[in-house]
Design a protein around this motif. Structure first.
Motif, PDB file in Angstrom:
ATOM      1  N   SER A  67       0.837  -1.201   0.000  1.00 30.84           N
ATOM      2  CA  SER A  67       0.000   0.000   0.000  1.00 30.84           C
ATOM      3  C   SER A  67       0.869   1.248   0.000  1.00 30.84           C
ATOM      4  O   SER A  67       0.615   2.208  -0.733  1.00 30.84           O
ATOM      5  CB  SER A  67      -0.918  -0.028   1.220  1.00 30.84           C
ATOM      6  N   ALA A  68       1.930   1.211   0.806  1.00 25.94           N
ATOM      7  CA  ALA A  68       2.841   2.356   0.870  1.00 25.94           C
ATOM      8  C   ALA A  68       3.508   2.583  -0.483  1.00 25.94           C
ATOM      9  O   ALA A  68       3.663   3.724  -0.931  1.00 25.94           O
ATOM     10  CB  ALA A  68       3.888   2.136   1.949  1.00 25.94           C
ATOM     11  N   LYS A  71       1.267   4.165  -2.759  1.00 26.80           N
ATOM     12  CA  LYS A  71       1.026   5.577  -2.429  1.00 26.80           C
ATOM     13  C   LYS A  71       2.206   6.451  -2.866  1.00 26.80           C
ATOM     14  O   LYS A  71       2.238   7.647  -2.611  1.00 26.80           O
ATOM     15  CB  LYS A  71       0.827   5.747  -0.918  1.00 26.80           C
ATOM     16  N   GLY A  72       3.224   5.798  -3.459  1.00 22.84           N
ATOM     17  CA  GLY A  72       4.327   6.586  -3.996  1.00 22.84           C
ATOM     18  C   GLY A  72       5.558   6.649  -3.116  1.00 22.84           C
ATOM     19  O   GLY A  72       6.505   7.376  -3.427  1.00 22.84           O
ATOM     20  N   ILE A  73       5.564   5.885  -1.990  1.00 21.16           N
ATOM     21  CA  ILE A  73       6.755   5.911  -1.126  1.00 21.16           C
ATOM     22  C   ILE A  73       7.807   4.992  -1.747  1.00 21.16           C
ATOM     23  O   ILE A  73       7.534   3.818  -1.998  1.00 21.16           O
ATOM     24  CB  ILE A  73       6.404   5.456   0.302  1.00 21.16           C
ATOM     25  N   PRO A  74       8.965   5.528  -2.026  1.00 22.02           N
ATOM     26  CA  PRO A  74       9.998   4.687  -2.656  1.00 22.02           C
ATOM     27  C   PRO A  74      10.616   3.714  -1.653  1.00 22.02           C
ATOM     28  O   PRO A  74      10.828   4.061  -0.496  1.00 22.02           O
ATOM     29  CB  PRO A  74      11.037   5.711  -3.118  1.00 22.02           C
ATOM     30  N   LYS A 105       9.645   2.034  -7.100  1.00 20.60           N
ATOM     31  CA  LYS A 105       8.845   3.226  -6.837  1.00 20.60           C
ATOM     32  C   LYS A 105       7.662   3.279  -7.794  1.00 20.60           C
ATOM     33  O   LYS A 105       7.802   2.990  -8.986  1.00 20.60           O
ATOM     34  CB  LYS A 105       9.711   4.482  -6.987  1.00 20.60           C
ATOM     35  N   TYR A 106       6.525   3.649  -7.247  1.00 19.88           N
ATOM     36  CA  TYR A 106       5.325   3.765  -8.079  1.00 19.88           C
ATOM     37  C   TYR A 106       5.196   5.201  -8.556  1.00 19.88           C
ATOM     38  O   TYR A 106       5.296   6.150  -7.763  1.00 19.88           O
ATOM     39  CB  TYR A 106       4.096   3.377  -7.264  1.00 19.88           C
ATOM     40  N   LYS A 107       5.050   5.340  -9.898  1.00 19.13           N
ATOM     41  CA  LYS A 107       4.863   6.679 -10.467  1.00 19.13           C
ATOM     42  C   LYS A 107       3.373   6.844 -10.757  1.00 19.13           C
ATOM     43  O   LYS A 107       2.826   6.200 -11.675  1.00 19.13           O
ATOM     44  CB  LYS A 107       5.673   6.847 -11.756  1.00 19.13           C
ATOM     45  N   ALA A 108       2.753   7.642  -9.954  1.00 15.75           N
ATOM     46  CA  ALA A 108       1.290   7.753 -10.011  1.00 15.75           C
ATOM     47  C   ALA A 108       0.816   8.325 -11.354  1.00 15.75           C
ATOM     48  O   ALA A 108      -0.190   7.867 -11.913  1.00 15.75           O
ATOM     49  CB  ALA A 108       0.811   8.637  -8.863  1.00 15.75           C
ATOM     50  N   LYS A 164      16.798   1.314   5.287  1.00 17.25           N
ATOM     51  CA  LYS A 164      15.914   2.210   6.059  1.00 17.25           C
ATOM     52  C   LYS A 164      16.395   3.649   6.038  1.00 17.25           C
ATOM     53  O   LYS A 164      15.617   4.562   6.334  1.00 17.25           O
ATOM     54  CB  LYS A 164      15.809   1.716   7.511  1.00 17.25           C
ATOM     55  N   LYS A 165      17.647   3.829   5.701  1.00 15.36           N
ATOM     56  CA  LYS A 165      18.171   5.202   5.656  1.00 15.36           C
ATOM     57  C   LYS A 165      17.497   6.023   4.568  1.00 15.36           C
ATOM     58  O   LYS A 165      17.541   7.255   4.592  1.00 15.36           O
ATOM     59  CB  LYS A 165      19.678   5.172   5.403  1.00 15.36           C
ATOM     60  N   PRO A 168      11.552   7.808   4.901  1.00 11.15           N
ATOM     61  CA  PRO A 168      11.357   9.087   5.605  1.00 11.15           C
ATOM     62  C   PRO A 168      11.888   8.969   7.043  1.00 11.15           C
ATOM     63  O   PRO A 168      11.774   7.911   7.663  1.00 11.15           O
ATOM     64  CB  PRO A 168       9.833   9.266   5.599  1.00 11.15           C
ATOM     65  N   LEU A 171      10.090   7.231   9.922  1.00 10.56           N
ATOM     66  CA  LEU A 171      10.000   5.777   9.801  1.00 10.56           C
ATOM     67  C   LEU A 171      11.350   5.126  10.104  1.00 10.56           C
ATOM     68  O   LEU A 171      11.417   4.013  10.601  1.00 10.56           O
ATOM     69  CB  LEU A 171       9.542   5.395   8.391  1.00 10.56           C
TER      70      LEU A 171
ATOM     71  N   GLU B 267       1.785  15.288  -7.906  1.00  9.58           N
ATOM     72  CA  GLU B 267       2.303  13.939  -7.636  1.00  9.58           C
ATOM     73  C   GLU B 267       3.319  13.978  -6.484  1.00  9.58           C
ATOM     74  O   GLU B 267       3.268  13.154  -5.565  1.00  9.58           O
ATOM     75  CB  GLU B 267       2.966  13.389  -8.897  1.00  9.58           C
ATOM     76  N   GLU B 271       2.877  12.349  -2.874  1.00 10.81           N
ATOM     77  CA  GLU B 271       3.837  11.375  -2.315  1.00 10.81           C
ATOM     78  C   GLU B 271       4.331  11.826  -0.931  1.00 10.81           C
ATOM     79  O   GLU B 271       4.405  11.014   0.002  1.00 10.81           O
ATOM     80  CB  GLU B 271       5.040  11.222  -3.255  1.00 10.81           C
ATOM     81  N   TYR B 278       2.154   8.015   6.522  1.00  9.46           N
ATOM     82  CA  TYR B 278       2.745   6.794   7.071  1.00  9.46           C
ATOM     83  C   TYR B 278       3.653   7.104   8.270  1.00  9.46           C
ATOM     84  O   TYR B 278       3.878   6.238   9.111  1.00  9.46           O
ATOM     85  CB  TYR B 278       3.524   6.045   5.979  1.00  9.46           C
TER      86      TYR B 278
END
Lengths: 195, 721
Positions: A67-68, A71-74, A105-108, A164-165, A168, A171, B267, B271, B278
């Motif tokens: 889902s993340a 939503k565009g989170i790489p 990465k999702y490009k919306a 993880k670095k 965001p 997180l 976009e 994001e 999150y």
């Protein structure tokens, strides 16, 4: 005898290390993520001037992660390969460490999943499963290993994990939320003398 | 301990700053560092808790043991702790609440919907443009496929212009450009990927490419349509034509910049918004965790520091209390180290000043007391050793003070006489009745009692005569109502005066009487010699008798005058080493075979003294003569002579069983002209006493209980033996 002692000491050191880490980090390390990446079919090849490895990684992403991504989170992954020479009388020596990075990465706007890294250029996939599937096989990963004349046994430690670095900051630092810790266990592959 | 607490507190605060920084500065501190910092903070929190627990335990122990200052320290620690705890807790709760609310306020359904709507709008726009280029591409491809190769270039140009396409390129299957048409003046020949050729061979597809405008920095979105172009009609005419193979038409059309920028922004914002969404819980947890650590470290550090401060504050007070205790015990040497110029410092300074003054005053008082005690002791010694009796009495005749001589002189009852009535303190009230009566009269007469008066009293008790002079004086105003009685025993003085007087009489008698005696004797003898033969027998007899009587009486007078002369002579004794035992034996020998028995009780060894042998012999002869006279007409007359050596003295005791000395004269027996004998001059014992006193000795004469006399002579030996 010495080898046995070192083995015992190493095992104890591991315990001490765990204890010290536990002491300093409390139960923070207890929030390590589940092992959602599996490595198998490892093979080690000698090429003309180098050595290369090949393996299959199976990445299982949770719904939350998927889902993340949607939503565009790489998501950046890192494959860490460490080569150690075995030493029965002292700590094993790390000869080399190589790392390989890749990113999903999702490009919306484009409605595609971009995969960077493992391949020479960016690849786009319409479905996430396809993008993940494209990462399954890692092959011809060259390792510029240095041989040591007095060492006869080597082993490779391989681990794939979410970098993880690149997440965001909140997180990154939230060690209570284990869902963001995606990694494989450390796989060890014993090698004979490098020739 | 205070260094540990301070260090831990400082490290804790430093950690907090780093922790706060780590949340904002991504590059400076990694997640691992953050984790390490959190772990370290937790470690320090626990360290502080342990330290504080130890401190609290120790403090409670001190309070239990009632160590000075511990209660004050506890009170101060509690006060400081509460002072910190309450505001910091309020700030913490407000901050956490504010933070949580703030984070929550970032996320709004409407904002999310708007962003999603914007993104969808962008997607739809892109979709429309994609459809548009797809249709145009298909149309151009269709036209090209139905056009002869030589006419395709113009057709491509026409249609590109007609459809307002930026670039239209017809690629051969090997990737080479066959035809090209562009609206741009400067055209860099475009390239096509093999993958795209392969993919396009299977059917058309659209690619969306993003790029950054180098000049403006804006985002640009390009739509690229890859459409296969069939060559069916041309193949029919000329199969050998190169262009008869399938070709790929690539149309490149940028999305209008305004739309592209907005779409890319939407976009990007979407994001970022999703990332925030999150991160929401994580942010809350991390901030709450950080704030909690801040709170704990702040409170614990403050409490830890409050221990140090409390001790610092209470230490001077504790020292003061301790010093006060010491001073209460009488230790005025206690000095508190001065620190600071605040009120406590001033208090400590004043205390030290007070202590030193007290010390000085105490020393002075001690010195004065010592002087007073010395003076009193001196006075006591004087009073004790004073031969004169001193008694202080009050109005009610109660004794306030008296000395040893008073007790001895007036023969006090045993025990302390202070506080007793004078009359009750004296054993023999009857004997001293006159004295008591005199004092009573003196005290009873106010006029009289204002003055100093004196009186002489004479008492006789146990064959002893006592003459005293009493002097009564009122004391000074400060001890008003008290009187001092000064009593002097002048018995000996009187006796001495009497002796002196007798000495003078004797000397004069000797001088005045002795001179005419010899001519009287000579004349009497001459008269007898000259006229006895000339007178008749009867007259001659009378003359002889008369002259003989004159001569006898003159001789008697001579003896008496000699004795007087001896008594009155100036002491001229010549002392030399003398064996007193030998002297005694010699004198006793003189009286052996007399009419009485002498028992000599002497020790074998000689006893030497410093004395005038002749004088002592005279003493012994006088005593023995007296004894001989006393033993006359006594049955079984006896004498006993004893010689005993004691420390620094010899004691000679001579006893007889004679008639003894009459009671009426025994007290004055050593006075001249006091004798119990009919023909005695009364100078023998007076001379004896004088000689003994000249030898610094004493002589005591007593009647024995039944019969006889005991004479004791004590003479100093001066360590001659």
């Amino acid at each position: 005898m010495m080898a046995y002692f070192m083995h015992y000491l190493k095992s104890k050191i591991y315990i001490y290390a765990v204890l010290i880490i536990f002491l300093f980090s409390g139960n923070i390390n207890g929030f390590e993520g589940e092992k959602s990446i599996e490595i198998k079919d490892f093979s080690f090849k000698k090429n003309e001037n180098s050595y290369s490895i090949e393996f299959v990684q199976k990445i299982k992403l949770s719904k939350k992660i998927k889902s993340a991504i949607n939503k565009g989170i790489p998501f950046n992954f890192k494959i860490v390969c460490k080569v150690f020479s075995k030493n029965n009388f002292w700590f094993d020596e790390k000869i080399q460490q190589v790392e390989l990075f890749y990113r999903i990465k999702y490009k919306a706007l484009k409605k595609v999943y971009e995969v960077h890294g493992v391949y020479d250029k960016k690849k786009e996939f319409n479905a996430l499963e396809e993008a993940i599937k494209s990462l399954n096989i890692v092959k011809d990963w060259n390792l510029n290993l240095k041989n040591k004349s007095n060492v006869y046994k080597y082993y490779i430690v391989l681990q794939v994990k979410l970098d993880k670095k690149k997440l965001p900051k909140p997180l990154q630092v939230n060690f209570f939320d284990k869902s963001w810790s995606i990694e494989s266990r450390k796989y060890e592959y014993l090698l004979e003398r490098l020739t | 301990m205070k260094y540990v607490i301070t260090s831990v507190a400082i490290i804790g605060i430093a950690l907090l700053i780093l922790l706060a920084k780590s949340l904002s500065n991504t590059d400076l501190i990694s997640s691992d560092t953050f984790r390490f910092l959190v772990a370290l903070s937790v470690f320090f929190v626990f360290s502080l808790i342990i330290l504080i627990a130890i401190q609290v335990f120790r403090l409670l122990q001190s309070v239990k043991k009632e160590i000075i200052g511990s209660r004050l320290t506890l009170r101060l620690v509690l006060s400081f702790g509460l002072m910190v705890l309450i505001p910091v807790s309020i700030v913490y709760l407000v901050s956490v609440n504010f933070l949580t609310k703030s984070i929550e306020s970032w996320f709004d359904v409407r904002v999310e919907s708007a962003l999603e709507g914007g993104l969808t709008l962008g997607q739809k726009t892109v979709d429309i443009l994609v459809n548009d280029i797809e249709l145009k591409g298909k149309s151009i491809a269709y036209s090209l496929s139905n056009t002869l190769p030589e006419k395709r270039q113009s057709l491509l140009i026409d249609m590109r212009e007609k459809f307002a396409i930026q670039d239209a390129v017809l690629f051969n299957k090997n990737g080479s450009i066959n035809l090209i048409s562009s609206s741009r003046e400067v055209l860099i020949p475009p390239l096509i990927d093999n993958d795209d050729i392969k993919k396009a061979s299977n059917g058309y597809f659209i690619k969306i490419e993003f790029s950054d405008n180098i000049e403006t920095g804006d985002k640009e979105i390009f739509l690229k349509a890859f459409i296969p172009v069939d060559s069916n009609k041309s193949q029919q005419k000329n199969v050998l034509d190169v262009s008869s193979q399938q070709q790929i038409l690539m149309l490149t059309q940028p999305i209008p910049r305004s739309i592209a920028n907005i779409a890319v922004s939407v976009e990007s914002v979407y994001e970022e918004y999703q990332q925030l969404t999150y991160s929401r819980n994580s942010l809350k947890i991390i901030y709450t965790l950080t704030l909690t650590l801040v709170l704990l470290l702040a409170i614990l550090s403050s409490v830890a520091i409050s221990f140090i401060l409390s001790r610092k504050f209470s230490r001077p007070l504790a020292m003061l209390a301790d010093a006060t205790k010491e001073i209460a015990k009488g230790n005025y040497k206690k000095f508190i180290p001065e620190s600071g110029k605040d009120e406590l410092g001033v208090l400590v300074k004043s205390f030290n000043s007070m202590t030193s003054q007290l010390d000085f005053a105490t020393k002075n008082a001690k010195k004065n007391r010592k002087s007073l005690e010395e003076a009193r002791s001196f006075l006591e010694i004087i009073l004790t050793n004073l031969v004169t009796a001193v008694i202080v009495i009050d109005n009610s005749k109660k004794i306030r003070l008296y000395n040893k001589s008073a007790s001895k002189m007036l023969n006090f009852k045993s025990g302390n006489a202070e506080g007793k009535l004078l009359s009750n303190a004296i054993k023999n009230k009857k004997l001293y009745g006159g004295l008591l009566k005199f004092i009573e009269e003196y005290l009873g007469n106010p006029k009289k009692s204002m003055k100093q008066i004196s009186a002489e009293f004479k008492f006789e008790h146990n064959q002893k005569e006592q003459i005293i002079i009493l002097q009564v004086s009122p004391l000074a105003e400060k001890v008003a109502g008290s009187y001092v009685l000064v009593i002097d025993d002048i018995t000996m003085v009187t006796k001495a005066q009497r002796q002196i007087a007798w000495g003078e009489v004797a000397r004069r008698l000797a001088h005045e009487i002795k001179n005419p005696l010899t001519p009287i004797q000579l004349i009497a003898e001459r008269i007898q010699h000259k006229f006895s033969k000339k007178l008749n027998k009867e007259d001659s007899g009378i003359l002889d008798k008369s002259t003989t009587t004159i001569v006898k009486q003159v001789n008697a007078l001579k003896v008496m005058v000699n004795e007087f002369s001896e008594y009155s002579r100036t002491p001229k004794i010549q002392k030399k080493k003398l064996d007193i035992k030998q002297l005694l034996e010699e004198v006793v020998d003189l009286y052996t075979n007399k009419s009485f028995l002498i028992t000599l009780n002497l020790k074998k060894d000689s006893i030497f003294i410093e004395a005038d042998e002749n004088k002592l012999r005279q003493v012994l002869i006088n005593i023995f003569d007296n004894a001989k006279d006393a033993l006359r007409n006594i049955e079984n007359p006896q004498m006993m002579v004893e010689l005993e050596q004691k420390i620094n003295k010899v004691v000679i005791v001579i006893k007889d069983n004679g008639i003894g000395i009459p009671k009426n004269i025994i007290n004055r027996i050593f006075e001249p002209y006091v004798t119990s004998k009919d023909n005695g001059t009364g100078l023998g014992l007076a001379i004896v006493k004088k000689i003994i006193e000249e030898h610094n000795g004493t002589i005591i004469i007593k009647n024995l209980v039944k019969i006889g006399v005991k004479i004791t002579i004590i003479l100093p030996t001066k360590n001659l033996n």
